[in-house]
Design a protein around this motif. Sequence first.
Motif, PDB file in Angstrom:
ATOM      1  N   VAL A 168      75.790  73.268  -3.761  1.00  0.00           N
ATOM      2  CA  VAL A 168      75.156  74.463  -4.362  1.00  0.00           C
ATOM      3  C   VAL A 168      73.541  74.380  -3.801  1.00  0.00           C
ATOM      4  O   VAL A 168      73.107  73.484  -4.016  1.00  0.00           O
ATOM      5  CB  VAL A 168      74.998  74.268  -5.876  1.00  0.00           C
ATOM      6  N   LEU A 169      73.265  75.442  -3.114  1.00  0.00           N
ATOM      7  CA  LEU A 169      71.692  75.745  -2.715  1.00  0.00           C
ATOM      8  C   LEU A 169      71.103  76.543  -3.786  1.00  0.00           C
ATOM      9  O   LEU A 169      71.358  77.772  -4.059  1.00  0.00           O
ATOM     10  CB  LEU A 169      71.732  76.458  -1.526  1.00  0.00           C
ATOM     11  N   VAL A 170      70.134  75.852  -4.434  1.00  0.00           N
ATOM     12  CA  VAL A 170      69.393  76.396  -5.672  1.00  0.00           C
ATOM     13  C   VAL A 170      67.855  76.385  -5.495  1.00  0.00           C
ATOM     14  O   VAL A 170      67.416  75.466  -5.126  1.00  0.00           O
ATOM     15  CB  VAL A 170      69.529  76.078  -6.964  1.00  0.00           C
ATOM     16  N   VAL A 171      67.385  77.566  -5.829  1.00  0.00           N
ATOM     17  CA  VAL A 171      65.692  77.903  -5.656  1.00  0.00           C
ATOM     18  C   VAL A 171      65.362  77.991  -7.086  1.00  0.00           C
ATOM     19  O   VAL A 171      65.740  78.909  -7.920  1.00  0.00           O
ATOM     20  CB  VAL A 171      65.243  79.190  -4.843  1.00  0.00           C
ATOM     21  N   SER A 172      64.493  77.007  -7.579  1.00  0.00           N
ATOM     22  CA  SER A 172      64.414  77.225  -8.951  1.00  0.00           C
ATOM     23  C   SER A 172      62.874  76.575  -9.310  1.00  0.00           C
ATOM     24  O   SER A 172      62.401  75.733  -8.704  1.00  0.00           O
ATOM     25  CB  SER A 172      65.268  76.417  -9.899  1.00  0.00           C
ATOM     26  N   HIS A 173      62.091  77.478 -10.195  1.00  0.00           N
ATOM     27  CA  HIS A 173      60.940  76.670 -10.624  1.00  0.00           C
ATOM     28  C   HIS A 173      61.188  75.725 -12.111  1.00  0.00           C
ATOM     29  O   HIS A 173      60.207  75.308 -12.605  1.00  0.00           O
ATOM     30  CB  HIS A 173      59.852  77.834 -11.083  1.00  0.00           C
ATOM     31  N   ASP A 174      62.250  75.890 -12.449  1.00  0.00           N
ATOM     32  CA  ASP A 174      62.683  75.100 -13.592  1.00  0.00           C
ATOM     33  C   ASP A 174      62.849  73.790 -13.304  1.00  0.00           C
ATOM     34  O   ASP A 174      64.034  73.301 -12.892  1.00  0.00           O
ATOM     35  CB  ASP A 174      64.118  75.836 -14.228  1.00  0.00           C
ATOM     36  N   ARG A 175      61.820  72.791 -13.475  1.00  0.00           N
ATOM     37  CA  ARG A 175      62.009  71.341 -12.861  1.00  0.00           C
ATOM     38  C   ARG A 175      62.869  70.555 -13.917  1.00  0.00           C
ATOM     39  O   ARG A 175      63.656  69.830 -13.251  1.00  0.00           O
ATOM     40  CB  ARG A 175      60.432  70.706 -13.083  1.00  0.00           C
ATOM     41  N   ASP A 176      63.291  70.777 -15.124  1.00  0.00           N
ATOM     42  CA  ASP A 176      63.964  70.098 -15.925  1.00  0.00           C
ATOM     43  C   ASP A 176      65.384  70.471 -15.287  1.00  0.00           C
ATOM     44  O   ASP A 176      66.271  69.600 -15.290  1.00  0.00           O
ATOM     45  CB  ASP A 176      63.801  70.380 -17.437  1.00  0.00           C
TER      46      ASP A 176
END
Length: 253
Positions: free
Chosen positions: A100-108
């Motif tokens: 899974v390659l994920v871009v996210s600002h959700d650090r949790d």
Amino acid sequence: AALEPTVTLSDALTGGGSDSVRIGNETRHVVSYMKDFLFSPEQARTPIGRLSGGERGRLMLARALARPSNLLVLDEPTNDLDLETLDLLEEMLGDYPGTVLVVSHDRDFLDRVATTVLAYEGDGRWQDYAGGYSDMVAQRGQGVTARQDGGAAGQDGRAAGAPPPAMARSAAPARRKLSFKDKHALATLPGEIARLQAEIARAEARLADPHLFADDPGGFQAVAAGLDAAQKALAGAEDRWLELEMLREEIEG
């Protein structure tokens, strides 16, 4: 918006004309697959237009994970998700057999699902760190901060002129929490336990009939087998409820 409101939940998952869905190398009945995403069997023929927003989110997740793949690319997947669907997304990604390659600002979210973080270090350099966001902070000595006042970011990702952050000695462990399935089980297991207890009582009452075996030996054996299965199911349900209740108290306490 990609979902046709008149199509049923079952057809949306199978493509229509079938009652099965293929997940990897496994063929599963669509109702069984629906249960993984906490849909009830009665919803199989429900038009998509009658589903709630959260249910549509779970349906889109189910459709995506049902497609043959060994790579998922997710761009800000947590945007606009309710908490239940977010919990389910985290759980499903944890079980996904590919990459899974994920871009996210959700650090949790990253702490909960990522095994490697790629961080921009400036000057065209990217560095990979084992673990989630907090693990990256511990190894890197600082986190990722936003650019300030429109100024150019420095090589380490901080705004130009910004003071360096304190070195982190260790990452704060991600807070454990009950998954969506765990919460659902806690809510439904008491009812299932009561149903099994009633089923056991009925079976025991039938077996107490002194004429049952003589009049219907086959029926006697069937009731006895059903009683044994119900007792085992009850023991499993009680153990599971106790395990989840202890986990809930540990998290909340």
